[in-house]
Design a protein around this motif. Sequence first.
Motif, PDB file in Angstrom:
ATOM      1  N   GLU A   1      -3.595   0.762  -2.867  1.00 24.72           N
ATOM      2  CA  GLU A   1      -3.116  -0.600  -2.588  1.00 24.72           C
ATOM      3  C   GLU A   1      -2.411  -1.181  -3.810  1.00 24.72           C
ATOM      4  O   GLU A   1      -3.013  -1.273  -4.882  1.00 24.72           O
ATOM      5  CB  GLU A   1      -4.297  -1.488  -2.156  1.00 24.72           C
ATOM      6  CG  GLU A   1      -3.919  -2.932  -1.848  1.00 24.72           C
ATOM      7  CD  GLU A   1      -3.020  -3.112  -0.619  1.00 24.72           C
ATOM      8  OE1 GLU A   1      -2.824  -2.150   0.150  1.00 24.72           O
ATOM      9  OE2 GLU A   1      -2.523  -4.235  -0.431  1.00 24.72           O
ATOM     10  N   LYS A   2      -1.177  -1.536  -3.632  1.00 27.38           N
ATOM     11  CA  LYS A   2      -0.350  -2.218  -4.643  1.00 27.38           C
ATOM     12  C   LYS A   2      -0.473  -1.625  -6.045  1.00 27.38           C
ATOM     13  O   LYS A   2      -0.887  -2.308  -6.996  1.00 27.38           O
ATOM     14  CB  LYS A   2      -0.684  -3.711  -4.648  1.00 27.38           C
ATOM     15  CG  LYS A   2      -0.471  -4.357  -3.279  1.00 27.38           C
ATOM     16  CD  LYS A   2      -0.459  -5.861  -3.319  1.00 27.38           C
ATOM     17  CE  LYS A   2      -0.144  -6.462  -1.970  1.00 27.38           C
ATOM     18  NZ  LYS A   2      -1.266  -6.700  -1.078  1.00 27.38           N
TER      19      LYS A   2
ATOM     20  N   ILE B   1       3.513   1.298   2.917  1.00 31.30           N
ATOM     21  CA  ILE B   1       3.005   0.913   4.241  1.00 31.30           C
ATOM     22  C   ILE B   1       3.619  -0.436   4.609  1.00 31.30           C
ATOM     23  O   ILE B   1       3.631  -1.367   3.811  1.00 31.30           O
ATOM     24  CB  ILE B   1       1.466   0.768   4.215  1.00 31.30           C
ATOM     25  CG1 ILE B   1       0.810   2.075   3.750  1.00 31.30           C
ATOM     26  CG2 ILE B   1       0.938   0.341   5.584  1.00 31.30           C
ATOM     27  CD1 ILE B   1      -0.688   1.952   3.478  1.00 31.30           C
TER      28      ILE B   1
ATOM     29  N   GLY C   1       0.877  -1.156   0.000  1.00 29.05           N
ATOM     30  CA  GLY C   1       0.000   0.000   0.000  1.00 29.05           C
ATOM     31  C   GLY C   1       0.919   1.213   0.000  1.00 29.05           C
ATOM     32  O   GLY C   1       1.930   1.221   0.696  1.00 29.05           O
TER      33      GLY C   1
HETATM   34  C1  G1P Z   1      -0.525  -5.911   3.254  1.00 23.16           C
HETATM   35  C2  G1P Z   1      -1.262  -4.607   2.980  1.00 23.16           C
HETATM   36  C3  G1P Z   1      -0.338  -3.598   2.258  1.00 23.16           C
HETATM   37  C4  G1P Z   1       0.934  -3.425   3.064  1.00 23.16           C
HETATM   38  C5  G1P Z   1       1.604  -4.769   3.334  1.00 23.16           C
HETATM   39  C6  G1P Z   1       2.773  -4.614   4.287  1.00 23.16           C
HETATM   40  O1  G1P Z   1      -0.293  -6.564   2.028  1.00 23.16           O
HETATM   41  O2  G1P Z   1      -2.419  -4.870   2.207  1.00 23.16           O
HETATM   42  O3  G1P Z   1      -0.994  -2.370   2.113  1.00 23.16           O
HETATM   43  O4  G1P Z   1       1.812  -2.562   2.344  1.00 23.16           O
HETATM   44  O5  G1P Z   1       0.684  -5.701   3.937  1.00 23.16           O
HETATM   45  O6  G1P Z   1       3.471  -5.802   4.480  1.00 23.16           O
HETATM   46  P1  G1P Z   1       0.166  -8.112   1.941  1.00 23.16           P
HETATM   47  O7  G1P Z   1       1.666  -8.098   2.043  1.00 23.16           O
HETATM   48  O8  G1P Z   1      -0.492  -8.828   3.079  1.00 23.16           O
HETATM   49  O9  G1P Z   1      -0.292  -8.571   0.601  1.00 23.16           O
END
Ligand code: G1P
Length: 273
Positions: free
Chosen positions: A188-189, A201, A169
């Motif tokens: 997000e991504k 993030i 994110g």
């Molecule tokens: C999640 C969140 C993302 C963040 C990340 C950090 O994504 O959705 O916004 O930047 O964790 O590790 P995931 O890594 O679970 O896909």
Amino acid sequence: MIKKCLFPVAGYGTRFLPATKSMPKEMLPVVNKPLVQYGVEEAIEAGLTEVGFVTGRGKRAIADHFDVSYELEHQIAGSSKEQYLTSIRDVMAKGSFSFTRQASMAGLGDAILNGRRLIGSEPFGVVLSDDLCVAEEGVLSQMVKLYKQFRCSIVAVQEVAQEDIHKFGVIDGEQIKDGIYQVNNMVEKPEAKDAPSNLAIIGRYILTPDIFEIIENTPPGKNDEVQLTDALMTQAKDGCVLAYKFKGKRFDCGSVSGFVDATNYVYENIYNA
Ligand code: G1P
């Protein structure tokens, strides 16, 4: 005062198969301690002693880890091996542990919403234990201090390289103090070319409890999952969300190379220090 912390731990850990076929990825050891224990120790250090896990099928080892192992305790009581239990005994003495289940993998937002019954209507921390953070003052402790000052949701961020931006994110914000940003955009991504900044993030959050209702009204986003990032964006629009460039190191233990880096770092700088 923030006392509670949520750990979403229902994910499959496919990148570590076959190791994670019958063992939760959160129980993989970084040197001699399971990954999740590092996160729980960080939460407890920050005063977040009421720990809630949003768990799922195949994750019972996590609950067992934070419970007494009577046979083991009995067997090694009074022997020189007792020292190896010091860290987990300390965690168990200071913390309390609750569990709830996420029935389907519908995204981080959905996992957090599942944790509502453990949190109620208080501000709380969130730790994604894949992100192992090493810092002189724990990252959550740094964030709790900031919360006391600003009383709004806070996400931890770090600068990441262009080629990695699509994994996170990403925020855009106005710097209001050194390393503290008022968030005005969040995606997000995103693809690198669409990213609003290079501030990503990482898995540490302080959330105010209105987030639950916001998540309930947040439609599925990226990858058809309910994204916490989207709910936080609503919160930022209607009120305030801060991003905090934390002091310390972060290892992405959700990837094999990050996990190896963390292992080497912990072995050299913590285990053998
Ligand atoms: C999640 C969140 C993302 C963040 C990340 C950090 O994504 O959705 O916004 O930047 O964790 O590790 P995931 O890594 O679970 O896909």
